[in-house]
Design a protein around this motif. Structure first.
Motif, PDB file in Angstrom:
ATOM      1  N   ILE A  89       0.850  -1.163   0.000  1.00 37.52           N
ATOM      2  CA  ILE A  89       0.000   0.000   0.000  1.00 37.52           C
ATOM      3  C   ILE A  89       0.905   1.238   0.000  1.00 37.52           C
ATOM      4  O   ILE A  89       1.993   1.226   0.580  1.00 37.52           O
ATOM      5  CB  ILE A  89      -0.961   0.014   1.217  1.00 37.52           C
ATOM      6  N   GLY A  90       0.468   2.291  -0.687  1.00 34.27           N
ATOM      7  CA  GLY A  90       1.348   3.450  -0.794  1.00 34.27           C
ATOM      8  C   GLY A  90       0.608   4.726  -1.183  1.00 34.27           C
ATOM      9  O   GLY A  90      -0.623   4.756  -1.296  1.00 34.27           O
ATOM     10  N   LEU A  91       1.406   5.803  -1.406  1.00 30.37           N
ATOM     11  CA  LEU A  91       0.852   7.131  -1.700  1.00 30.37           C
ATOM     12  C   LEU A  91       1.608   7.727  -2.883  1.00 30.37           C
ATOM     13  O   LEU A  91       2.849   7.664  -2.940  1.00 30.37           O
ATOM     14  CB  LEU A  91       0.982   8.051  -0.484  1.00 30.37           C
ATOM     15  N   ILE A  92       0.865   8.291  -3.831  1.00 35.11           N
ATOM     16  CA  ILE A  92       1.441   8.920  -5.028  1.00 35.11           C
ATOM     17  C   ILE A  92       1.009  10.387  -5.067  1.00 35.11           C
ATOM     18  O   ILE A  92      -0.158  10.713  -4.794  1.00 35.11           O
ATOM     19  CB  ILE A  92       0.977   8.191  -6.309  1.00 35.11           C
ATOM     20  N   PHE A  93       1.967  11.282  -5.405  1.00 33.04           N
ATOM     21  CA  PHE A  93       1.667  12.713  -5.575  1.00 33.04           C
ATOM     22  C   PHE A  93       2.120  13.147  -6.961  1.00 33.04           C
ATOM     23  O   PHE A  93       3.298  12.998  -7.322  1.00 33.04           O
ATOM     24  CB  PHE A  93       2.376  13.555  -4.502  1.00 33.04           C
ATOM     25  N   ASN A  94       1.165  13.654  -7.738  1.00 34.63           N
ATOM     26  CA  ASN A  94       1.440  14.099  -9.112  1.00 34.63           C
ATOM     27  C   ASN A  94       2.203  13.028  -9.900  1.00 34.63           C
ATOM     28  O   ASN A  94       3.231  13.270 -10.519  1.00 34.63           O
ATOM     29  CB  ASN A  94       2.233  15.403  -9.101  1.00 34.63           C
ATOM     30  N   SER A  95       1.668  11.800  -9.845  1.00 35.92           N
ATOM     31  CA  SER A  95       2.161  10.643 -10.608  1.00 35.92           C
ATOM     32  C   SER A  95       3.517  10.126 -10.125  1.00 35.92           C
ATOM     33  O   SER A  95       4.127   9.288 -10.796  1.00 35.92           O
ATOM     34  CB  SER A  95       2.260  10.972 -12.107  1.00 35.92           C
ATOM     35  N   GLU A  96       4.001  10.583  -8.991  1.00 36.18           N
ATOM     36  CA  GLU A  96       5.253  10.073  -8.442  1.00 36.18           C
ATOM     37  C   GLU A  96       4.987   9.472  -7.063  1.00 36.18           C
ATOM     38  O   GLU A  96       4.270  10.041  -6.250  1.00 36.18           O
ATOM     39  CB  GLU A  96       6.296  11.191  -8.319  1.00 36.18           C
ATOM     40  N   GLU A  97       5.602   8.292  -6.815  1.00 36.66           N
ATOM     41  CA  GLU A  97       5.377   7.589  -5.552  1.00 36.66           C
ATOM     42  C   GLU A  97       6.085   8.315  -4.418  1.00 36.66           C
ATOM     43  O   GLU A  97       7.284   8.562  -4.464  1.00 36.66           O
ATOM     44  CB  GLU A  97       5.882   6.153  -5.654  1.00 36.66           C
ATOM     45  N   VAL A  98       5.308   8.669  -3.407  1.00 36.73           N
ATOM     46  CA  VAL A  98       5.847   9.352  -2.241  1.00 36.73           C
ATOM     47  C   VAL A  98       6.293   8.339  -1.186  1.00 36.73           C
ATOM     48  O   VAL A  98       7.375   8.446  -0.597  1.00 36.73           O
ATOM     49  CB  VAL A  98       4.802  10.306  -1.638  1.00 36.73           C
ATOM     50  N   ILE A  99       5.463   7.331  -0.946  1.00 41.24           N
ATOM     51  CA  ILE A  99       5.762   6.312   0.050  1.00 41.24           C
ATOM     52  C   ILE A  99       5.110   5.004  -0.379  1.00 41.24           C
ATOM     53  O   ILE A  99       4.036   5.003  -0.982  1.00 41.24           O
ATOM     54  CB  ILE A  99       5.271   6.757   1.450  1.00 41.24           C
ATOM     55  N   GLY A 100       5.747   3.916  -0.104  1.00 49.59           N
ATOM     56  CA  GLY A 100       5.195   2.601  -0.393  1.00 49.59           C
ATOM     57  C   GLY A 100       5.673   1.591   0.642  1.00 49.59           C
ATOM     58  O   GLY A 100       6.884   1.490   0.881  1.00 49.59           O
ATOM     59  N   VAL A 101       4.747   0.885   1.299  1.00 51.57           N
ATOM     60  CA  VAL A 101       5.116  -0.066   2.355  1.00 51.57           C
ATOM     61  C   VAL A 101       4.338  -1.372   2.150  1.00 51.57           C
ATOM     62  O   VAL A 101       3.319  -1.412   1.449  1.00 51.57           O
ATOM     63  CB  VAL A 101       4.807   0.518   3.759  1.00 51.57           C
ATOM     64  N   TYR A 102       4.845  -2.411   2.800  1.00 45.56           N
ATOM     65  CA  TYR A 102       4.125  -3.683   2.786  1.00 45.56           C
ATOM     66  C   TYR A 102       3.152  -3.678   3.962  1.00 45.56           C
ATOM     67  O   TYR A 102       3.540  -3.518   5.119  1.00 45.56           O
ATOM     68  CB  TYR A 102       5.097  -4.855   2.900  1.00 45.56           C
ATOM     69  N   GLY A 103       1.883  -3.792   3.656  1.00 43.93           N
ATOM     70  CA  GLY A 103       0.885  -3.779   4.715  1.00 43.93           C
ATOM     71  C   GLY A 103      -0.463  -3.394   4.158  1.00 43.93           C
ATOM     72  O   GLY A 103      -0.689  -3.356   2.936  1.00 43.93           O
TER      73      GLY A 103
END
Length: 314
Positions: A41-55
């Motif tokens: 699961i993760g977070l994208i800002f303006n088509s770029e990945e900000v954070i991505g973690v397993y969970g």
């Protein structure tokens, strides 16, 4: 074996509305109702990945958010099935960072004009929400409330920027003074800029200035020419006076006969210079042999002695 299906993603953002520049913004992403559970699961800002973690959920905080961080944020969750295929679930949220109105550009702020001239004052502002611009006169009255044909306001712009201009026709001296553009949003006063309109000075008129410069240049030129002419006249007079006083033009003085002392002095000077004593340098005194000297000088032979024959006279 249970049937596999992709999950749903929930996204929660705090604060929800009216995010101001400098606030801390928290984004919570979670997945649910999927089987099997998503492995990432993760977070994208303006088509770029900000954070991505397993969970299955994340919490991300943006501290002191800036206006440049306005945009679309997206939470995503990836589910991997037993056949190694993957499916992606997403949820989006647009974060708008608000900031006060600021005057970003103005035209010339000091104007000098004559009665009948037209003066244009321009003002641009930026802000979120998009600001408005209001014009005020020197009495702090709004221009649009005066309903004056000599004062016309126009506005435009796009995005977060607004452009406004005030066109002033100087019908009489009452229009001289100060004019202010003020930008505001949130129903609050923001940044402002003041313009000054004064009567044009004669010395600042390009035509009059050129005329003055031309007159000064002409006076300087005439002065230089006069000095040159005066100098030539003085030189010519000095030259003429020297010619008139020259010894060549003076009357000849009467010749004085040389004395014996002056002749002797001349002969002495000639001997010092290595000269020889010549016949014409000898004293011009009467001598019994003077005629022989003159004959010798002029090329005549000297007299020969005469032989006398006969008996001597007793």
């Amino acid at each position: 074996m249970s049937r596999a299906y992709k999950c749903a993603v929930t996204m929660i953002v705090q604060p929800v509305n009216n995010t101001m520049e400098g606030d801390d913004v928290t984004i919570h992403c979670s997945s649910h109702e999927g089987y099997p559970d998503p492995y990432k699961i993760g977070l994208i800002f303006n088509s770029e990945e900000v954070i991505g973690v397993y969970g299955t959920e994340i919490n991300h905080t943006i501290e002191n958010i800036l206006r440049s961080q306005s945009g679309t944020y997206e939470c995503f969750a990836v589910t991997r099935f037993y056949d190694d295929s993957e499916q992606r679930s997403t949820a989006q949220y647009d974060i708008i960072v608000n900031y006060p109105a600021t005057v970003t550009h103005v035209s010339k702020t000091e104007h000098q004009a004559e009665i009948g001239d037209i003066v244009v004052m321009k003002c641009a502002a930026d802000g979120v929400p998009k600001p408005s611009i209001t014009w005020y006169d020197g009495a702090n009255d709004t221009i649009h409330e005066r309903a004056d044909d000599n004062l016309k306001v126009s506005a435009g712009g796009d995005g977060t920027v607004v452009n406004s201009s005030l066109t002033l026709t100087l019908e009489n001296e009452s229009y001289y003074g100060t004019y202010t553009c003020e930008a505001f949003n949130f129903n609050q006063s923001g940044d402002s800029q003041t313009f000054i309109v004064t009567q044009n000075k004669v010395t600042d008129d390009p035509v009059n200035l050129s005329l003055v410069l031309g007159v000064v240049a002409g006076v300087i030129l005439v002065t230089l020419v006069s000095l040159v002419i005066l100098y030539l006249v003085v030189i010519k007079k000095k030259h003429r006076s020297k010619v008139e006083d020259s010894p060549k033009d003076l009357p000849a003085e009467p010749h004085e006969p040389e004395t014996a002392r002056s002749q002797k002095r001349k002969r002495r000077k000639r001997r010092k210079r290595g000269g020889s004593k010549r016949a014409y340098d000898r004293p011009k005194t009467a001598s019994p042999h003077a005629k022989y000297c003159r004959q010798e000088v002029s090329g005549f032979k000297p007299l020969q002695p005469v032989k006398i024959t006969g008996n001597p006279i007793n």
